[in-house]
Design a protein around this motif. Structure first.
Motif, PDB file in Angstrom:
ATOM      1  N   GLY B 194       0.809  -1.215   0.000  1.00 55.24           N
ATOM      2  CA  GLY B 194       0.000   0.000   0.000  1.00 55.24           C
ATOM      3  C   GLY B 194       0.844   1.268   0.000  1.00 55.24           C
ATOM      4  N   SER B 195       1.862   1.312   0.893  1.00 60.28           N
ATOM      5  CA  SER B 195       2.659   2.543   0.998  1.00 60.28           C
ATOM      6  C   SER B 195       3.485   2.764  -0.262  1.00 60.28           C
ATOM      7  CB  SER B 195       3.557   2.494   2.235  1.00 60.28           C
ATOM      8  OG  SER B 195       4.591   1.551   2.072  1.00 60.28           O
ATOM      9  N   ARG B 196       3.936   1.667  -0.880  1.00 62.79           N
ATOM     10  CA  ARG B 196       4.721   1.819  -2.117  1.00 62.79           C
ATOM     11  C   ARG B 196       3.861   2.392  -3.230  1.00 62.79           C
ATOM     12  NH1 ARG B 196       7.204  -3.047  -0.575  1.00 62.79           N
ATOM     13  NH2 ARG B 196       5.788  -4.266  -1.856  1.00 62.79           N
ATOM     14  N   LYS B 197       2.620   1.917  -3.287  1.00 60.00           N
ATOM     15  CA  LYS B 197       1.723   2.376  -4.332  1.00 60.00           C
ATOM     16  C   LYS B 197       1.503   3.882  -4.204  1.00 60.00           C
ATOM     17  CE  LYS B 197      -2.444   0.960  -6.692  1.00 60.00           C
ATOM     18  NZ  LYS B 197      -3.814   1.301  -6.330  1.00 60.00           N
ATOM     19  N   ALA B 198       1.341   4.339  -2.955  1.00 61.57           N
ATOM     20  CA  ALA B 198       1.098   5.763  -2.728  1.00 61.57           C
ATOM     21  C   ALA B 198       2.360   6.588  -2.982  1.00 61.57           C
ATOM     22  CB  ALA B 198       0.612   5.964  -1.293  1.00 61.57           C
ATOM     23  N   CYS B 199       3.512   5.974  -2.752  1.00 64.33           N
ATOM     24  CA  CYS B 199       4.779   6.725  -2.767  1.00 64.33           C
ATOM     25  C   CYS B 199       5.417   6.769  -4.147  1.00 64.33           C
ATOM     26  CB  CYS B 199       5.733   6.071  -1.771  1.00 64.33           C
ATOM     27  SG  CYS B 199       7.345   6.849  -1.644  1.00 64.33           S
ATOM     28  N   LYS B 200       5.263   5.695  -4.909  1.00 65.37           N
ATOM     29  CA  LYS B 200       5.969   5.537  -6.174  1.00 65.37           C
ATOM     30  C   LYS B 200       5.701   6.690  -7.134  1.00 65.37           C
ATOM     31  CE  LYS B 200       6.577   1.805  -9.121  1.00 65.37           C
ATOM     32  NZ  LYS B 200       6.426   0.405  -9.492  1.00 65.37           N
ATOM     33  N   VAL B 211      20.871   0.015   1.167  1.00 71.00           N
ATOM     34  CA  VAL B 211      19.788  -0.530   0.339  1.00 71.00           C
ATOM     35  C   VAL B 211      20.039  -0.345  -1.148  1.00 71.00           C
ATOM     36  CG1 VAL B 211      18.070  -0.112   2.139  1.00 71.00           C
ATOM     37  CG2 VAL B 211      18.347   1.556   0.294  1.00 71.00           C
ATOM     38  N   LEU B 212      21.051   0.482  -1.487  1.00 73.56           N
ATOM     39  CA  LEU B 212      21.329   0.716  -2.907  1.00 73.56           C
ATOM     40  C   LEU B 212      21.612  -0.618  -3.594  1.00 73.56           C
ATOM     41  CD1 LEU B 212      21.632   2.919  -5.035  1.00 73.56           C
ATOM     42  CD2 LEU B 212      24.026   3.100  -4.456  1.00 73.56           C
ATOM     43  N   GLY B 213      20.916  -0.854  -4.691  1.00 72.42           N
ATOM     44  CA  GLY B 213      21.127  -2.082  -5.446  1.00 72.42           C
ATOM     45  C   GLY B 213      20.373  -3.290  -4.909  1.00 72.42           C
ATOM     46  N   THR B 214      19.520  -3.099  -3.917  1.00 70.06           N
ATOM     47  CA  THR B 214      18.753  -4.229  -3.379  1.00 70.06           C
ATOM     48  C   THR B 214      17.327  -4.220  -3.930  1.00 70.06           C
ATOM     49  OG1 THR B 214      17.934  -2.968  -1.493  1.00 70.06           O
ATOM     50  CG2 THR B 214      20.029  -4.138  -1.201  1.00 70.06           C
ATOM     51  N   PRO B 215      16.651  -5.398  -3.898  1.00 72.18           N
ATOM     52  CA  PRO B 215      15.253  -5.457  -4.349  1.00 72.18           C
ATOM     53  C   PRO B 215      14.361  -4.521  -3.542  1.00 72.18           C
ATOM     54  CG  PRO B 215      16.146  -7.659  -3.978  1.00 72.18           C
ATOM     55  CD  PRO B 215      17.168  -6.706  -3.484  1.00 72.18           C
ATOM     56  N   TRP B 216      14.697  -4.312  -2.276  1.00 69.87           N
ATOM     57  CA  TRP B 216      13.898  -3.417  -1.431  1.00 69.87           C
ATOM     58  C   TRP B 216      13.739  -2.057  -2.114  1.00 69.87           C
ATOM     59  CZ3 TRP B 216      14.098   1.314   0.915  1.00 69.87           C
ATOM     60  CH2 TRP B 216      13.166   1.561   1.947  1.00 69.87           C
ATOM     61  N   LEU B 217      14.871  -1.553  -2.641  1.00 67.89           N
ATOM     62  CA  LEU B 217      14.846  -0.230  -3.264  1.00 67.89           C
ATOM     63  C   LEU B 217      14.240  -0.275  -4.665  1.00 67.89           C
ATOM     64  CD1 LEU B 217      15.583   2.735  -3.016  1.00 67.89           C
ATOM     65  CD2 LEU B 217      17.816   2.205  -3.976  1.00 67.89           C
ATOM     66  N   ARG B 218      14.544  -1.351  -5.404  1.00 63.76           N
ATOM     67  CA  ARG B 218      14.106  -1.410  -6.803  1.00 63.76           C
ATOM     68  C   ARG B 218      12.585  -1.305  -6.957  1.00 63.76           C
ATOM     69  NH1 ARG B 218      18.746  -4.538  -7.707  1.00 63.76           N
ATOM     70  NH2 ARG B 218      17.769  -6.508  -7.143  1.00 63.76           N
ATOM     71  N   LYS B 219      11.875  -1.699  -5.904  1.00 63.33           N
ATOM     72  CA  LYS B 219      10.418  -1.638  -5.992  1.00 63.33           C
ATOM     73  C   LYS B 219       9.902  -0.206  -6.102  1.00 63.33           C
ATOM     74  CE  LYS B 219       9.635  -5.993  -3.616  1.00 63.33           C
ATOM     75  NZ  LYS B 219       9.515  -6.590  -2.291  1.00 63.33           N
ATOM     76  N   PHE B 220      10.763   0.788  -5.819  1.00 62.90           N
ATOM     77  CA  PHE B 220      10.320   2.188  -5.905  1.00 62.90           C
ATOM     78  C   PHE B 220      10.664   2.814  -7.259  1.00 62.90           C
ATOM     79  CE2 PHE B 220      10.712   1.394  -1.363  1.00 62.90           C
ATOM     80  CZ  PHE B 220       9.531   1.938  -0.884  1.00 62.90           C
ATOM     81  N   ALA B 221      11.287   2.059  -8.143  1.00 62.25           N
ATOM     82  CA  ALA B 221      11.723   2.605  -9.431  1.00 62.25           C
ATOM     83  C   ALA B 221      10.508   3.072 -10.242  1.00 62.25           C
ATOM     84  CB  ALA B 221      12.495   1.535 -10.204  1.00 62.25           C
TER      85      ALA B 221
END
Lengths: 539, 316
Positions: B194-200, B211-221
């Protein structure tokens, strides 16, 4: 200079090439041409003046700040860039001033520095420090430092300029290769839309570059051998020999005019008919073999060559492609067709040679021939697709391949470290490597043989940097002495005798091949083994 | 304990003494069973006949200088400190002393901080620009102190933030601690569907550099990246990090801050530790001061901005 500063920040503040290109394009379109003409010179790497000496700049900065030279030295070494160091430590500029256009800064503040005495330069610099602040001050220093890397590769600048002019990037590269003298007229001509000025004899074609072939070619990967033409990969200076409008010009791949360094090639070019452009390699040559690359460098370093010197270092142009004949651009025709023209064009002068084709029936046979490369004094073989046209740069993959012989390697111990430049200015990334001076590993003393600064990953560099900081045994200028503990496998392409180096040898294209974490320094190689390589080398 | 960064506060001891404000911060860093005693700023206690008191260091929530006094002689250990007040912790106080042990993380004249206001304006403009281009804004900041500081600067810099804020779990722990201490911070979420959807594409992500280069961060691309640190004052540090922007936000004293503080303490002797020790000692001696290097065992393994950032997985 504000618009130029804004351009710098826009380019500097993104890692995306598309955004850099867009910012540059906007600048070329919007900025007054008299400013943009100078900006382009700087962006394409032209030096405006011979740089004001670092020593002087530091001395005047010492006066302005009251800091001792040792402290300025510490700052410089930590920041890694004198222009930036100065812009950070100097006191703020006096009063805010109206904007000075780039043209005025260059023509009134920078170019005159070249003719000034030291005292006049000092007055001029102190004046500039009062006039500029922050990023403008940084840029001013960069403009007088002679090695300004803007953060946009030349190709990006060319593409942006091409977009601003509405022409193909290859056309813009063509227009830009050669000598660009900053002026409103020259800048306007670059930006002109039409392409009807192909008669300029001073412009080479963009060089077509080969990709590196890492694995041996197979039918599966490359197709039938009969679709390919093979030649030796020469180890010289890639160049175009141009005969147009009654002039002969020799351009290196770095877009430098090198005709003056090779008068015998000019003489040979004079025999070509008008409207001829050949692509090939400048080589030092002895009877039937190329000489090591080092012998060519002696030539390049001299601006005017006395005729007598030729006897020492005879030079040939090894031609392998014809780009223009009878004034016709041949680049869209295929390899075999251009080869036929090339063979017809060569006048039979000893200095103008035809790079022979290597006959081979199968990929295996070519592999066997490639193994002869070192004995023949070449770097490997070149493969060119028979039906390929002559491309631009390294853009289209798959038509030209270089298949080099494997590099030499030697295990060395790191003994000194220096900070890198640019992106790596805060890290120790430039290393000096040593081998054991006798014939026995781990016996005698370590003698430095080479420097290298590439080949490690960012992660490895960070680890090595940390080791250096923790194991430094002293300082010599910008060098840190490092406890001799880390072993690296250094790859290199060749070895020459050298009286400028204590070790007596100089390696060509050294780079770090592998960090041998499993090896102890006592297992590093010896100078004796390197020198045997020197003796085995064909002369 | 001067403060709760891991190069100063390590788990393993049975008892800790720190500022009372710093107690909940330190509690996140040590064993649950460890006994933590909190001492109000300025209040003295006696240990083995030595009078000990803690004084605000302005570095992060609960950070303290340590003042010790015995037989009329006063020595102060600065810990890490920042001179300019910032609203996320008690402002630095000058403590007069005979000997002052100072940190020197940014002990070179090239480090001179500007006011936070200017940096806040730049950050907001960058965020707004990214939102207009449909990109998430990602700020890398150390999880304790710097991240909360950045959030506080943004929250107090504008009436309405350009978009929602998502923080990494490591940051969130300390956001809660800071908020409990009364620091003004924006509403934040951790990363969920939910928060990613609102933030992206429009919001802000604050996370540690790891977190640079991790999947955690890539989800915000797609996103634009920035690093918030004092080291960003040097262009080469930012370029090596490979981030788009560098915002100069430090929780240490800059060069003028170090010199002014040393002078203001009225000390006769200065010990220099943690950072450009040799440079600062040599400079102070040139100015006629009695100064020496105080070696430390704890360099290069911190989660603060103690040394120039090396790689993305290194919290340095």
């Amino acid at each position: 200079m504000r618009r130029f500063t804004q351009l710098f920040l826009e380019v500097d503040r993104t890692t995306r090439t598309s955004e850099k290109t867009a910012a540059l394009r906007r600048y070329f379109e919007e900025a007054p041409p008299e400013d943009a003409a100078w900006a382009l010179a700087v962006l394409t790497g032209q030096k405006l003046i011979r740089r004001v000496s670092y020593k002087r700049l530091r001395a005047w900065a010492g006066e302005a700040t009251g800091y001792g030279d040792w402290l300025l030295g510490e700052c410089h070494s930590s920041v890694g860039d004198l222009s930036e160091t100065l812009s950070l430590i100097l006191p703020p500029a006096k009063a805010p001033r109206p904007d000075e256009p780039l043209r005025r800064v260059v023509e009134e503040r920078i170019l005159p520095l070249a003719q000034m005495t030291e005292a006049e330069q000092r007055t001029a610099l102190l004046g500039a420090w009062d006039a500029f602040d922050g990023t403008e001050r940084f840029l001013f220093h960069k403009l007088i430092s002679g090695n300004f890397r803007f953060g946009a590769a030349r190709k990006v600048v060319v593409n942006a300029l091409a977009a601003a002019a509405g022409v193909d990037p290859a056309v813009m590269q063509h227009r830009l290769s050669g000598r660009y003298t900053p002026s409103v007229a020259a800048f306007g001509a670059l930006l002109s839309a039409d392409d009807g000025d192909n008669d300029d004899p001073a412009r080479p074609y963009p060089f077509y570059l080969a990709h590196q072939l890492d694995d041996p070619p197979t039918v599966h990967a490359m197709g039938q051998p009969s679709d390919w033409r093979a030649e030796w990969k020469w180890d010289g200076i890639r160049a175009q020999l141009i005969r147009r409008s009654g002039q002969t010009l020799l351009w290196s791949r770095g877009d430098e005019l090198i005709t003056d360094a090779f008068p015998e090639l000019r003489a040979a070019g004079d025999l070509l008919s008008d409207g001829t452009v050949l692509d090939g390699e400048v080589l030092a040559w002895d009877e039937d073999q190329p000489l090591p690359f080092g012998s060519l460098q002696k030539r390049l370093n001299r601006k005017r060559v006395e005729m007598m010197l030729f006897v020492d270092v005879p030079v040939v142009f090894m031609a392998y492609d014809a780009l223009e004949a009878d004034g016709q651009d041949l680049r869209q025709t295929d390899t075999d067709a251009r080869r036929a023209v090339l063979e017809r064009l060569l006048p039979g002068d000893a200095a103008l040679r035809l790079s022979p084709l290597i006959a081979f029936e199968s990929w295996d046979e070519l592999a066997v021939l490639r193994a002869e490369s070192r004995d023949r004094g070449v770097e490997g073989v070149m493969l060119k697709r028979a039906e390929a046209s002559y491309g631009t740069g390294r853009t289209d993959r798959g038509s030209w391949w270089k298949w080099k012989v494997d590099p030499y390697t030697v295990d060395c111990v790191m003994v000194y470290a220096q900070r890198g430049t640019g992106r790596r200015s805060t890290l120790y990334t430039d290393y000096t490597f040593a081998v054991w001076d006798g014939d026995e590993r781990g016996q005698g003393e370590l003698v430095p043989v080479t420097k290298a600064y590439s080949g490690l990953t960012d992660e490895e560099f960070a680890k090595v940097d940390r080791f250096i900081r923790g194991h430094s045994t002293g300082k010599k200028g910008s060098f840190r002495e490092v406890k001799p503990e880390l072993v690296f496998e250094i790859a290199f392409e060749g070895i020459n005798a050298s009286d400028r180096h204590k070790s007596g040898v100089a390696l060509r294209f050294p780079r770090m091949h592998r960090w041998r974490t499993e090896k102890k320094p006592t297992e590093a190689d010896t100078l004796g083994s390197l020198k045997r390589l020197l003796d085995a080398r064909p002369s | 304990m001067t403060h709760a960064h891991s190069d100063h506060a390590t788990p393993g001891s049975q008892r800790y003494l720190c500022s009372d404000v710093g107690k909940p911060v330190l509690a996140q860093r040590v064993h649950a069973e460890a006994e933590i005693e909190g001492l109000p700023y300025g209040k003295a206690t006696t240990i083995n006949g030595v009078t000990v008191s803690l004084h605000p260091a302005g570095h992060l929530l609960g950070s303290a200088q340590v003042r010790v006094e015995q037989r009329g002689r006063v020595e102060v250990v600065s810990g890490d400190y920042k001179v300019a007040p910032d609203g996320t912790c008690a402002a630095f106080e000058v403590v007069p002393c005979d000997r002052f042990i100072t940190e020197s993380t940014f002990g070179l004249p090239v480090y001179r901080w500007r006011g936070d206001d200017e940096t806040t304006t730049e950050m907001l403009a960058w965020w707004g620009g990214n939102r207009d281009a449909g990109r998430t804004s990602v700020v890398f900041a150390y999880a304790l102190g710097k991240a909360q500081r950045v959030l506080h600067m943004l929250q107090t810099g504008v009436d309405e933030l350009p978009g929602p804020v998502v923080v990494h779990g490591a940051v969130k722990r300390f956001v809660d601690v800071y908020r409990d201490a009364g620091v003004a911070l924006p509403e934040v979420d951790t990363s969920t569907d939910g928060s990613r959807k609102a933030c992206k594409g429009k919001g802000l992500v604050v996370a540690p550099p790891s977190v640079l280069g991790t999947p955690w961060l890539r989800k915000f691309a797609p996103y634009s990246t920035a690093f918030a640190s004092g080291w960003m004052a040097i262009r080469g540090n930012r370029r090596r990090r490979g981030v788009d922007r560098g915002f100069v936000v430090s929780d240490h004293a800059d060069w003028p801050g170090l010199l002014d503080t040393i002078r203001a303490t009225g000390c006769r002797s200065v010990g220099v530790t943690h950072g450009y020790t040799e440079v600062l000692v040599r400079y102070l001696r040139e100015q006629g001061m009695d100064a020496d290097v105080v070696p430390t065992r704890y360099e290069g393994e911190s989660d603060s901005e103690k040394e120039p950032p090396m790689t993305t997985d290194d919290h340095g």
